[in-house]
Design a protein around this motif. Structure first.
Motif, PDB file in Angstrom:
ATOM      1  N   VAL A  31      -4.855   8.825 -16.413  1.00  0.00           N
ATOM      2  CA  VAL A  31      -4.765   9.374 -15.053  1.00  0.00           C
ATOM      3  C   VAL A  31      -4.821   8.256 -14.030  1.00  0.00           C
ATOM      4  CG1 VAL A  31      -5.995  10.771 -13.349  1.00  0.00           C
ATOM      5  CG2 VAL A  31      -5.639  11.659 -15.648  1.00  0.00           C
ATOM      6  N   VAL A  32      -5.728   7.303 -14.220  1.00  0.00           N
ATOM      7  CA  VAL A  32      -5.836   6.184 -13.290  1.00  0.00           C
ATOM      8  C   VAL A  32      -4.548   5.369 -13.288  1.00  0.00           C
ATOM      9  CG1 VAL A  32      -7.053   4.003 -12.845  1.00  0.00           C
ATOM     10  CG2 VAL A  32      -8.348   6.075 -13.402  1.00  0.00           C
ATOM     11  N   ALA A  33      -4.004   5.104 -14.474  1.00  0.00           N
ATOM     12  CA  ALA A  33      -2.758   4.344 -14.560  1.00  0.00           C
ATOM     13  C   ALA A  33      -1.606   5.102 -13.900  1.00  0.00           C
ATOM     14  CB  ALA A  33      -2.427   4.047 -16.021  1.00  0.00           C
ATOM     15  N   GLY A  34      -1.557   6.404 -14.085  1.00  0.00           N
ATOM     16  CA  GLY A  34      -0.511   7.213 -13.463  1.00  0.00           C
ATOM     17  C   GLY A  34      -0.600   7.202 -11.950  1.00  0.00           C
ATOM     18  N   LEU A  35      -1.809   7.297 -11.435  1.00  0.00           N
ATOM     19  CA  LEU A  35      -1.979   7.254  -9.983  1.00  0.00           C
ATOM     20  C   LEU A  35      -1.612   5.878  -9.428  1.00  0.00           C
ATOM     21  CD1 LEU A  35      -5.312   9.266  -9.558  1.00  0.00           C
ATOM     22  CD2 LEU A  35      -2.992  10.008  -8.983  1.00  0.00           C
ATOM     23  N   ALA A  36      -1.973   4.823 -10.150  1.00  0.00           N
ATOM     24  CA  ALA A  36      -1.614   3.476  -9.709  1.00  0.00           C
ATOM     25  C   ALA A  36      -0.095   3.296  -9.724  1.00  0.00           C
ATOM     26  CB  ALA A  36      -2.280   2.442 -10.614  1.00  0.00           C
ATOM     27  N   TRP A  37       0.556   3.817 -10.749  1.00  0.00           N
ATOM     28  CA  TRP A  37       2.023   3.720 -10.824  1.00  0.00           C
ATOM     29  C   TRP A  37       2.664   4.477  -9.665  1.00  0.00           C
ATOM     30  CZ3 TRP A  37       5.752   7.502 -11.374  1.00  0.00           C
ATOM     31  CH2 TRP A  37       7.044   7.043 -11.627  1.00  0.00           C
ATOM     32  N   LEU A  38       2.176   5.676  -9.418  1.00  0.00           N
ATOM     33  CA  LEU A  38       2.713   6.483  -8.331  1.00  0.00           C
ATOM     34  C   LEU A  38       2.516   5.781  -6.981  1.00  0.00           C
ATOM     35  CD1 LEU A  38       4.019   9.174  -7.519  1.00  0.00           C
ATOM     36  CD2 LEU A  38       1.725  10.132  -7.338  1.00  0.00           C
ATOM     37  N   GLY A  39       1.334   5.229  -6.780  1.00  0.00           N
ATOM     38  CA  GLY A  39       1.082   4.488  -5.549  1.00  0.00           C
ATOM     39  C   GLY A  39       2.003   3.290  -5.413  1.00  0.00           C
ATOM     40  N   GLY A  40       2.257   2.602  -6.513  1.00  0.00           N
ATOM     41  CA  GLY A  40       3.179   1.467  -6.484  1.00  0.00           C
ATOM     42  C   GLY A  40       4.599   1.886  -6.153  1.00  0.00           C
ATOM     43  N   MET A  41       5.018   3.017  -6.691  1.00  0.00           N
ATOM     44  CA  MET A  41       6.370   3.504  -6.396  1.00  0.00           C
ATOM     45  C   MET A  41       6.502   3.892  -4.919  1.00  0.00           C
ATOM     46  SD  MET A  41       8.313   3.320  -8.999  1.00  0.00           S
ATOM     47  CE  MET A  41       7.491   1.789  -9.386  1.00  0.00           C
ATOM     48  N   ILE A  42       5.504   4.555  -4.394  1.00  0.00           N
ATOM     49  CA  ILE A  42       5.541   4.935  -2.974  1.00  0.00           C
ATOM     50  C   ILE A  42       5.562   3.679  -2.106  1.00  0.00           C
ATOM     51  CG2 ILE A  42       4.199   6.026  -1.138  1.00  0.00           C
ATOM     52  CD1 ILE A  42       3.313   8.105  -3.257  1.00  0.00           C
ATOM     53  N   TYR A  43       4.732   2.707  -2.452  1.00  0.00           N
ATOM     54  CA  TYR A  43       4.682   1.449  -1.694  1.00  0.00           C
ATOM     55  C   TYR A  43       6.038   0.751  -1.731  1.00  0.00           C
ATOM     56  CZ  TYR A  43       3.213  -3.266  -0.374  1.00  0.00           C
ATOM     57  OH  TYR A  43       3.096  -4.481   0.242  1.00  0.00           O
ATOM     58  N   THR A  44       6.678   0.744  -2.890  1.00  0.00           N
ATOM     59  CA  THR A  44       7.979   0.090  -3.023  1.00  0.00           C
ATOM     60  C   THR A  44       9.038   0.807  -2.186  1.00  0.00           C
ATOM     61  OG1 THR A  44       7.426  -0.623  -5.259  1.00  0.00           O
ATOM     62  CG2 THR A  44       9.767  -0.554  -4.677  1.00  0.00           C
ATOM     63  N   ILE A  45       9.082   2.127  -2.262  1.00  0.00           N
ATOM     64  CA  ILE A  45      10.089   2.887  -1.516  1.00  0.00           C
ATOM     65  C   ILE A  45       9.886   2.742  -0.015  1.00  0.00           C
ATOM     66  CG2 ILE A  45      10.880   5.224  -1.002  1.00  0.00           C
ATOM     67  CD1 ILE A  45      10.373   5.859  -3.995  1.00  0.00           C
ATOM     68  N   VAL A  46       8.624   2.765   0.428  1.00  0.00           N
ATOM     69  CA  VAL A  46       8.331   2.560   1.856  1.00  0.00           C
ATOM     70  C   VAL A  46       8.740   1.152   2.276  1.00  0.00           C
ATOM     71  CG1 VAL A  46       6.440   2.341   3.527  1.00  0.00           C
ATOM     72  CG2 VAL A  46       6.532   4.311   1.995  1.00  0.00           C
ATOM     73  N   GLY A  47       8.533   0.181   1.426  1.00  0.00           N
ATOM     74  CA  GLY A  47       8.926  -1.191   1.727  1.00  0.00           C
ATOM     75  C   GLY A  47      10.443  -1.340   1.825  1.00  0.00           C
ATOM     76  N   TRP A  48      11.181  -0.647   0.967  1.00  0.00           N
ATOM     77  CA  TRP A  48      12.654  -0.723   1.006  1.00  0.00           C
ATOM     78  C   TRP A  48      13.213  -0.095   2.282  1.00  0.00           C
ATOM     79  CZ3 TRP A  48      14.020   1.153  -4.600  1.00  0.00           C
ATOM     80  CH2 TRP A  48      13.829   0.096  -5.498  1.00  0.00           C
ATOM     81  N   SER A  49      12.581   1.010   2.703  1.00  0.00           N
ATOM     82  CA  SER A  49      13.124   1.728   3.848  1.00  0.00           C
ATOM     83  C   SER A  49      12.790   1.057   5.187  1.00  0.00           C
ATOM     84  CB  SER A  49      12.617   3.176   3.851  1.00  0.00           C
ATOM     85  OG  SER A  49      11.230   3.188   4.086  1.00  0.00           O
ATOM     86  N   GLY A  50      11.813   0.172   5.170  1.00  0.00           N
ATOM     87  CA  GLY A  50      11.389  -0.419   6.431  1.00  0.00           C
ATOM     88  C   GLY A  50      11.859  -1.764   6.673  1.00  0.00           C
TER      89      GLY A  50
END
Length: 50
Positions: A31-50
């Motif tokens: 669960v912790v690894a999944g949440l970290a992965w999800l957070g990383g994906m959101i961070y990456t997508i936000v970084g690409w869009s900005g």
């Protein structure tokens, strides 16, 4: 000859088996690894869009 009388012994409290602890720890880590992965994906997508 002497004899001793032993009263009924108290039942040993049930402890969790080591396998159950390992499975529980694995689930928590997953669960912790999944949440970290999800957070990383959101961070990456936000970084690409900005």
């Amino acid at each position: 000859m002497t004899t001793t009388h032993r009263g009924p012994q108290r039942p040993v409290p049930q402890t969790r088996r080591p396998a159950e602890r390992a499975v529980g720890a694995g689930l928590v880590l997953a669960v912790v690894a999944g949440l970290a992965w999800l957070g990383g994906m959101i961070y990456t997508i936000v970084g690409w869009s900005g």
